[in-house]
Design an enzyme around this catalytic site. Structure first.
Site, PDB file in Angstrom:
ATOM      1  N   GLU A 122      13.811 102.954  79.071  1.00 42.39           N
ATOM      2  CA  GLU A 122      12.745 103.812  78.553  1.00 42.39           C
ATOM      3  C   GLU A 122      12.571 105.095  79.370  1.00 42.39           C
ATOM      4  O   GLU A 122      12.204 106.137  78.829  1.00 42.39           O
ATOM      5  CB  GLU A 122      11.415 103.045  78.513  1.00 42.39           C
ATOM      6  CG  GLU A 122      11.380 101.859  77.564  1.00 42.39           C
ATOM      7  CD  GLU A 122      11.412 102.275  76.100  1.00 42.39           C
ATOM      8  OE1 GLU A 122      11.030 103.409  75.792  1.00 42.39           O
ATOM      9  OE2 GLU A 122      11.833 101.449  75.268  1.00 42.39           O
ATOM     10  N   GLU A 156       7.427 110.925  77.366  1.00 45.27           N
ATOM     11  CA  GLU A 156       8.425 111.029  76.309  1.00 45.27           C
ATOM     12  C   GLU A 156       8.915 112.476  76.194  1.00 45.27           C
ATOM     13  O   GLU A 156       8.138 113.423  76.340  1.00 45.27           O
ATOM     14  CB  GLU A 156       7.798 110.584  74.981  1.00 45.27           C
ATOM     15  CG  GLU A 156       8.782 110.410  73.845  1.00 45.27           C
ATOM     16  CD  GLU A 156       8.131 109.792  72.618  1.00 45.27           C
ATOM     17  OE1 GLU A 156       8.742 109.841  71.545  1.00 45.27           O
ATOM     18  OE2 GLU A 156       7.008 109.266  72.745  1.00 45.27           O
TER      19      GLU A 156
END
Length: 231
Positions: free
Chosen positions: A95, A104
């Site tokens: 991730e 992100e």
């Protein structure tokens, strides 16, 4: 004299029960710390390119402090403990790009589920992936904040700005959604984290990348990765 003896025995018994009640968490903390060594943690982070935000943000001490709030994480037998820790860090590695990213990359999606009235979105706030487990969606930020003590809806950026909160949020998500399926194999953890987008042949490269990290970490811990690794 008989009364005093019975009283002493009762006192010893109560002390024994108290000692047993506090041992598991201490054992857990020591066990997790002995598995997640500085060498293991830095071995992940050192694979991230220079200049990554996560290099100075994510620390082993921060992880261990967060783990102390979740005594059931990494509990169970030696094999179960090592597999769970390997699985957790396999997903974290995937991730965050080896603990490189705190947020992100694509921030265009607000990840606001307007049908969730318990944790309604705040105007101007986006609930995209942040932290080691890339916590996403308003309902996760709201529930997580409520449980671990920050304003997830009004200040979702706390997960990527506050090191004390970041790993705690990741472990909150893990213990709330993933921990219970560890006995089903690593594939079940992929299903819980991003199954809708990756499993069932949708994105096999990403699934295989997660599995690769998991088997690598199991090997480092000297434990068999078990069955049902894919989804």
């Amino acid at each position: 004299m008989a009364f005093n003896m019975r009283k002493n025995l009762l006192t010893f018994a109560l002390l024994g029960i108290f000692a047993l009640a506090i041992i598991p968490q201490n054992v857990m903390s020591q066990n997790v710390a002995s598995i997640v060594t500085p060498g293991f943690f830095d071995g992940i982070k050192n694979q991230a390119p220079p200049g990554c935000a996560g290099k100075g943000f994510y620390t082993r001490d921060g992880f261990l402090k967060a783990a102390s709030s979740f005594p059931k994480f990494g509990s169970g037998s030696a094999v179960e403990s090592k597999r769970e820790i390997a699985a957790f860090f396999a997903h974290v590695t995937h991730e965050t790009g080896y603990l490189c990213y705190t947020e992100e990359i694509d921030k265009s999606n607000a990840y606001c589920n307007t049908t969730n009235t318990q944790y309604p979105c705040v105007a101007g706030k986006k609930y995209y992936g942040r932290g080691p487990m890339q916590l996403t969606w308003n309902y996760n930020y709201g529930a997580c904040g409520k449980d671990i003590g920050f304003d997830g809806l009004n200040a979702p950026e706390t997960v990527s700005n506050d090191p004390a909160v970041s790993f705690k949020a990741a472990l909150w998500f893990w213990m709330t959604n993933v921990h219970s399926v560890m006995n089903q194999g690593f594939g079940a953890t992929i299903q819980k984290i991003n199954g809708a987008l990756e499993c069932g042949g949708k994105q096999p490269d990403k699934v295989n990348a997660r599995i690769g990290h998991y088997t690598d970490y199991c090997k480092q811990f000297g434990v068999d990765p078990g069955q049902n690794q894919s989804c």
